[in-house]
Design a protein around this motif. Structure first.
Motif, PDB file in Angstrom:
ATOM      1  N   ILE A 145     -10.731   0.439 -14.754  1.00 28.05           N
ATOM      2  CA  ILE A 145     -11.052  -0.987 -14.838  1.00 28.05           C
ATOM      3  C   ILE A 145      -9.887  -1.736 -15.467  1.00 28.05           C
ATOM      4  O   ILE A 145      -9.498  -2.817 -15.014  1.00 28.05           O
ATOM      5  N   VAL A 146      -9.310  -1.156 -16.522  1.00 27.97           N
ATOM      6  CA  VAL A 146      -8.162  -1.786 -17.183  1.00 27.97           C
ATOM      7  C   VAL A 146      -7.027  -1.989 -16.190  1.00 27.97           C
ATOM      8  O   VAL A 146      -6.487  -3.106 -16.056  1.00 27.97           O
ATOM      9  N   LEU A 147      -6.663  -0.935 -15.493  1.00 30.58           N
ATOM     10  CA  LEU A 147      -5.544  -1.019 -14.553  1.00 30.58           C
ATOM     11  C   LEU A 147      -5.868  -1.932 -13.382  1.00 30.58           C
ATOM     12  O   LEU A 147      -5.048  -2.765 -12.974  1.00 30.58           O
ATOM     13  N   GLY A 148      -7.081  -1.785 -12.844  1.00 31.51           N
ATOM     14  CA  GLY A 148      -7.465  -2.597 -11.695  1.00 31.51           C
ATOM     15  C   GLY A 148      -7.529  -4.076 -12.022  1.00 31.51           C
ATOM     16  O   GLY A 148      -7.159  -4.921 -11.194  1.00 31.51           O
ATOM     17  N   THR A 149      -7.958  -4.397 -13.241  1.00 34.20           N
ATOM     18  CA  THR A 149      -8.063  -5.796 -13.639  1.00 34.20           C
ATOM     19  C   THR A 149      -6.704  -6.472 -13.640  1.00 34.20           C
ATOM     20  O   THR A 149      -6.579  -7.648 -13.291  1.00 34.20           O
ATOM     21  N   THR A 150      -5.660  -5.743 -14.012  1.00 27.82           N
ATOM     22  CA  THR A 150      -4.325  -6.345 -14.031  1.00 27.82           C
ATOM     23  C   THR A 150      -3.891  -6.762 -12.627  1.00 27.82           C
ATOM     24  O   THR A 150      -3.150  -7.736 -12.465  1.00 27.82           O
ATOM     25  N   ALA A 176       1.160 -20.448 -13.877  1.00 25.64           N
ATOM     26  CA  ALA A 176      -0.045 -19.642 -13.684  1.00 25.64           C
ATOM     27  C   ALA A 176      -1.227 -20.534 -13.333  1.00 25.64           C
ATOM     28  O   ALA A 176      -1.421 -21.597 -13.921  1.00 25.64           O
ATOM     29  N   LYS A 177      -2.007 -20.124 -12.344  1.00 20.07           N
ATOM     30  CA  LYS A 177      -3.198 -20.865 -11.944  1.00 20.07           C
ATOM     31  C   LYS A 177      -4.442 -20.213 -12.536  1.00 20.07           C
ATOM     32  O   LYS A 177      -4.472 -19.011 -12.785  1.00 20.07           O
ATOM     33  N   PHE A 178      -5.462 -21.019 -12.750  1.00 14.63           N
ATOM     34  CA  PHE A 178      -6.716 -20.502 -13.278  1.00 14.63           C
ATOM     35  C   PHE A 178      -7.573 -19.995 -12.128  1.00 14.63           C
ATOM     36  O   PHE A 178      -8.040 -20.779 -11.299  1.00 14.63           O
ATOM     37  N   VAL A 179      -7.752 -18.687 -12.059  1.00 14.86           N
ATOM     38  CA  VAL A 179      -8.554 -18.069 -11.003  1.00 14.86           C
ATOM     39  C   VAL A 179      -9.512 -17.070 -11.635  1.00 14.86           C
ATOM     40  O   VAL A 179      -9.276 -16.559 -12.732  1.00 14.86           O
ATOM     41  N   THR A 180     -10.609 -16.791 -10.933  1.00 17.76           N
ATOM     42  CA  THR A 180     -11.611 -15.851 -11.450  1.00 17.76           C
ATOM     43  C   THR A 180     -11.999 -14.849 -10.355  1.00 17.76           C
ATOM     44  O   THR A 180     -13.116 -14.853  -9.852  1.00 17.76           O
ATOM     45  N   PRO A 181     -11.082 -13.958  -9.990  1.00 16.04           N
ATOM     46  CA  PRO A 181     -11.368 -13.011  -8.901  1.00 16.04           C
ATOM     47  C   PRO A 181     -12.191 -11.814  -9.380  1.00 16.04           C
ATOM     48  O   PRO A 181     -12.142 -11.423 -10.548  1.00 16.04           O
ATOM     49  N   GLY A 182     -12.926 -11.209  -8.458  1.00 17.93           N
ATOM     50  CA  GLY A 182     -13.594  -9.936  -8.724  1.00 17.93           C
ATOM     51  C   GLY A 182     -14.444  -9.918  -9.978  1.00 17.93           C
ATOM     52  O   GLY A 182     -15.385 -10.710 -10.145  1.00 17.93           O
ATOM     53  N   LEU A 183     -14.125  -9.001 -10.884  1.00 16.43           N
ATOM     54  CA  LEU A 183     -14.907  -8.809 -12.092  1.00 16.43           C
ATOM     55  C   LEU A 183     -14.929 -10.038 -12.987  1.00 16.43           C
ATOM     56  O   LEU A 183     -15.821 -10.177 -13.831  1.00 16.43           O
ATOM     57  N   TYR A 184     -13.945 -10.919 -12.842  1.00 21.22           N
ATOM     58  CA  TYR A 184     -13.911 -12.134 -13.657  1.00 21.22           C
ATOM     59  C   TYR A 184     -15.064 -13.084 -13.341  1.00 21.22           C
ATOM     60  O   TYR A 184     -15.315 -14.013 -14.102  1.00 21.22           O
ATOM     61  N   LYS A 185     -15.769 -12.844 -12.259  1.00 22.04           N
ATOM     62  CA  LYS A 185     -16.950 -13.653 -11.952  1.00 22.04           C
ATOM     63  C   LYS A 185     -18.144 -13.225 -12.795  1.00 22.04           C
ATOM     64  O   LYS A 185     -19.142 -13.956 -12.891  1.00 22.04           O
ATOM     65  N   TYR A 186     -18.061 -12.032 -13.414  1.00 20.38           N
ATOM     66  CA  TYR A 186     -19.197 -11.493 -14.156  1.00 20.38           C
ATOM     67  C   TYR A 186     -18.963 -11.435 -15.661  1.00 20.38           C
ATOM     68  O   TYR A 186     -19.901 -11.559 -16.450  1.00 20.38           O
ATOM     69  N   HIS A 189     -13.638 -11.251 -19.758  1.00 19.52           N
ATOM     70  CA  HIS A 189     -12.560 -10.364 -20.196  1.00 19.52           C
ATOM     71  C   HIS A 189     -12.808  -8.925 -19.725  1.00 19.52           C
ATOM     72  O   HIS A 189     -13.025  -8.023 -20.540  1.00 19.52           O
ATOM     73  N   PRO A 190     -12.770  -8.700 -18.414  1.00 20.14           N
ATOM     74  CA  PRO A 190     -13.028  -7.339 -17.910  1.00 20.14           C
ATOM     75  C   PRO A 190     -12.001  -6.319 -18.374  1.00 20.14           C
ATOM     76  O   PRO A 190     -12.322  -5.135 -18.507  1.00 20.14           O
ATOM     77  N   LEU A 191     -10.770  -6.760 -18.634  1.00 23.66           N
ATOM     78  CA  LEU A 191      -9.758  -5.821 -19.120  1.00 23.66           C
ATOM     79  C   LEU A 191     -10.181  -5.226 -20.460  1.00 23.66           C
ATOM     80  O   LEU A 191     -10.087  -4.017 -20.675  1.00 23.66           O
ATOM     81  N   TYR A 192     -10.683  -6.067 -21.348  1.00 32.27           N
ATOM     82  CA  TYR A 192     -11.157  -5.576 -22.642  1.00 32.27           C
ATOM     83  C   TYR A 192     -12.408  -4.713 -22.484  1.00 32.27           C
ATOM     84  O   TYR A 192     -12.611  -3.749 -23.219  1.00 32.27           O
ATOM     85  N   VAL A 193     -13.260  -5.072 -21.530  1.00 32.55           N
ATOM     86  CA  VAL A 193     -14.443  -4.245 -21.259  1.00 32.55           C
ATOM     87  C   VAL A 193     -14.017  -2.832 -20.876  1.00 32.55           C
ATOM     88  O   VAL A 193     -14.584  -1.841 -21.342  1.00 32.55           O
ATOM     89  N   GLY A 194     -12.993  -2.739 -20.033  1.00 31.46           N
ATOM     90  CA  GLY A 194     -12.487  -1.424 -19.639  1.00 31.46           C
ATOM     91  C   GLY A 194     -11.983  -0.625 -20.817  1.00 31.46           C
ATOM     92  O   GLY A 194     -12.270   0.577 -20.945  1.00 31.46           O
ATOM     93  N   PHE A 195     -11.234  -1.274 -21.711  1.00 30.97           N
ATOM     94  CA  PHE A 195     -10.750  -0.579 -22.901  1.00 30.97           C
ATOM     95  C   PHE A 195     -11.912  -0.067 -23.761  1.00 30.97           C
ATOM     96  O   PHE A 195     -11.891   1.075 -24.237  1.00 30.97           O
ATOM     97  N   LEU A 196     -12.914  -0.903 -23.979  1.00 28.96           N
ATOM     98  CA  LEU A 196     -14.029  -0.507 -24.836  1.00 28.96           C
ATOM     99  C   LEU A 196     -14.795   0.672 -24.230  1.00 28.96           C
ATOM    100  O   LEU A 196     -15.209   1.595 -24.943  1.00 28.96           O
ATOM    101  N   ILE A 197     -14.976   0.643 -22.919  1.00 34.31           N
ATOM    102  CA  ILE A 197     -15.636   1.781 -22.259  1.00 34.31           C
ATOM    103  C   ILE A 197     -14.796   3.048 -22.442  1.00 34.31           C
ATOM    104  O   ILE A 197     -15.322   4.115 -22.781  1.00 34.31           O
ATOM    105  N   ALA A 198     -13.504   2.933 -22.214  1.00 31.45           N
ATOM    106  CA  ALA A 198     -12.612   4.098 -22.311  1.00 31.45           C
ATOM    107  C   ALA A 198     -12.606   4.681 -23.715  1.00 31.45           C
ATOM    108  O   ALA A 198     -12.541   5.904 -23.889  1.00 31.45           O
TER     109      ALA A 198
END
Length: 260
Positions: A145-150, A176-186, A189-198
């Protein structure tokens, strides 16, 4: 009468190539550090992991580890602030500012890995083979999730490659433009979610692993506040609206509030 010395075209070209080589080097150091981090937290492959055999007393180990985590938090969050960047880019060329940030982050992590003091003491242990595999798999999903989010946002801009590539070609990076692709719709901070899971998904929770996970969790919660302050400054009402609609870390926890 003074004479102004203008850099020759070859000197300018050399500077652009040097900046590009620097950015590439910083990126590959990051990749190696990221892979080592996976092994460090998961206790696999690497020569010294988070749960290696203790070699110093518990109190000594605890102080060293807290200092190492504090150093990382200070660097990682401090260098990301706009106020710091404005001063820093008077010393470091703007084109390599992000690559330098990535390099310093990697060096702080390498320092943490090298000086980390295991502390022993098992707080919980999953002995079931199925449970062990499940938790290791969940941790691996966190890293993915961390890698994919980047890549969902802009992997190459996030790690400085886009900046040095544009600089090499004599072009400016687009804002930089403000976009909310993929996991960012839910979650915001999905990158941080990935770290916490890991970090938390482990079949064996030792004292060292608990200290590491708790400290990182506290850092994440603090860093989010600073990051969102900057995002509001950059994107204004767009981000405020996004923050009202989308939960910070746990998906679907704001559905009722959004509906109301």
């Amino acid at each position: 009468m003074t004479t102004q010395i203008v850099p020759s075209q070859s000197q300018n070209r050399f500077g652009r190539v040097a900046a590009f080589a620097y950015g590439i080097t910083a990126y590959f150091i990051f990749l190696a550090t990221f892979l080592y981090a996976c092994g460090f937290v998961g206790n696999v492959i690497v020569p010294r992991s988070i749960d290696s055999a203790p070699i110093v007393p518990l109190g000594h180990a605890l102080m060293v580890n807290i200092a190492l985590l504090g150093l990382f938090a200070l660097q990682h969050s401090g260098m990301a602030r706009k106020e710091f960047k404005q001063k820093w880019t008077k010393i470091v060329p703007k084109a390599v500012e992000r690559s330098t940030y990535v390099l310093f982050t990697s060096l702080c992590l390498i320092t943490l890995f090298y000086f980390w003091q295991p502390m022993g003491g098992s707080l919980w242990q999953i002995n079931s083979p199925i449970g062990t595999v499940a938790l290791h798999s969940l941790s691996a999903i966190g890293w993915l999730i961390v890698l994919g989010t980047t890549f969902l946002i802009n992997h190459f801009e996030l790690f400085g490659l886009q900046q040095v590539w544009f600089y090499l070609r004599g072009k400016n990076s687009a804002p930089a433009k403000f976009v909310t692709p993929g996991l960012y719709k839910y979650v915001r901070h999905p990158l941080y979610v990935g770290f916490l899971i890991a970090f938390w998904a482990t079949p064996c929770m030792t004292v060292a692993h608990l200290v590491f996970s708790l400290m990182v969790t506290l850092y994440v919660l603090s860093a989010i506040q600073l990051e969102e302050r900057d995002l509001i400054a950059d994107h204004g009402e767009n981000y405020k609206s996004y923050r009202r609609r989308v939960p910070m870390l746990i998906p679907f926890t704001r559905s009722r509030r959004s509906a109301s």
